[in-house]
Design an enzyme around this catalytic site. Sequence first.
Site, PDB file in Angstrom:
ATOM      1  N   CYS A  66       0.576  -1.427   0.863  1.00 27.89           N
ATOM      2  CA  CYS A  66      -0.259   0.070   0.063  1.00 27.89           C
ATOM      3  C   CYS A  66       0.671   1.435  -0.176  1.00 27.89           C
ATOM      4  O   CYS A  66       2.111   1.374   0.570  1.00 27.89           O
ATOM      5  CB  CYS A  66      -0.389  -0.256   1.190  1.00 27.89           C
ATOM      6  SG  CYS A  66      -2.178  -1.339   1.538  1.00 27.89           S
ATOM      7  N   ASP A  67      -0.179   2.167  -0.682  1.00 29.69           N
ATOM      8  CA  ASP A  67       1.281   3.626  -0.276  1.00 29.69           C
ATOM      9  C   ASP A  67      -0.240   4.567  -0.949  1.00 29.69           C
ATOM     10  O   ASP A  67      -1.101   4.308  -1.129  1.00 29.69           O
ATOM     11  CB  ASP A  67       2.216   3.890  -1.596  1.00 29.69           C
ATOM     12  CG  ASP A  67       2.635   5.339  -1.396  1.00 29.69           C
ATOM     13  OD1 ASP A  67       3.809   4.518  -0.865  1.00 29.69           O
ATOM     14  OD2 ASP A  67       2.869   5.531  -3.009  1.00 29.69           O
TER      15      ASP A  67
END
Length: 440
Positions: A66-67
């Site tokens: 995730c970012d």
Amino acid sequence: MLILASKSKARKKLLEALGVKFRVMPARVKEHADAVRHPARTVAANALLKARDAARRVKKGIVVGCDTLVWQDGRAFGKPASLKEARAMLKRLSHRPHVLYTGIAVIDAASGREMTEVEETRIEMEPLSDREIAQYFRKVSPLDKAGGFDVQGLGGSFIRRIRGCYFNVVGLPIARLRVMLKKFGVSLLLVLCGFAVNGCSTEYNLATHKEDTMMYSTEREVAIGDSLAAQVEKNYTVVQDPQMNERLDRVGAKVAQASDRHDLTYRFRIIEDPKDKDLVNAVSLPGGYIYIFKNLMTVADTDDELAAVVAHEVAHIVARHSIKRLQAIWGYNILTILAGATKNAEAAQGVQMAYAFLLSGYSQEDELTADGMGAIYAKRAGYNPQGMIEFLDKLRKRQKKEPPQALSYFKTHPGYGRRIRATKEALGENIDFDDFIDTL
């Protein structure tokens, strides 16, 4: 086995709360920095980089990378490097809407199959002053939080509206992740996940004339109200005066019957702050609880005035303002409130946070909506809706003599002129020039 390629405490806590079995394997990569031109592409690319890094270190398992970044007016905001930067960042974000992007990448380490998607959520905050930001930073460190605040904690009280996935703001868009994992043969439909993600229902609100997405049934709303009511009655004295209670019950019953919501039992109680017996205020909680401070009962010396105040609080409950604020700000965390009667420390903390949050007041928009709806309910119940105007005029005169208390009716509500306009508009009356002048 699910592998989370992130060291984010918020993401880890979310998955734990949903009962998901996983292990954490933080990625060791240098992230792309092209957010100024392509925020969505940037978070997707970075999420994939992180997932690939973790996938290379295991033989099998489903890896999730995730970012996240905050975007406003062509500028990206990450974690502040200093308190000075955090102050400037939070002040800017609070004065204009911003968008939070989260890229999610899922990789099957055994087969090498990959998938990436992006979740986008719009956030609107209440404008914050330098003093409010300083007070917040004394309680919460902003340096490890994107944008400088925590939506699932005290920072949640700054938010006026969230358009999109709440869980995305917390750190991990669960609904989108569930769909992605399903394509890899992994199911997150566990007990809590099914409740939080699929338990939402859309219903037409007769009072607001809008479609509301509700995460909680009336039964659960009442359970939450029970826990919060216990907290109120712990902090304040419940007044047992028979005459005053008979008056409130009589007026309250008529107003409740005239309202647009009859799927719960309204409970009217008079309370008093032992430390400040001059306090003039009224509070509504989820599930039908309405508390009127004793001194307000004295100030509102006609039934028309009391009915207007009660109708305003009933309108908040009909429109589900409190429950919608809680589900928008805390999402899954509100589940702890349902166990408020237990001795669980997290549950007790959840009740305390929600209690303090609701007593700090509704948004200006919600207050004006309740004014208009309340005027209609008071009129339907056979009372003169002008009672609210008369009551506010009394309070305006009181305020000129002494400053309002922290939880006074003035402190937590919009200005006099705006409230008069909202009441007159709801009743179809003409608005005078004087009504455009806020005297509070």
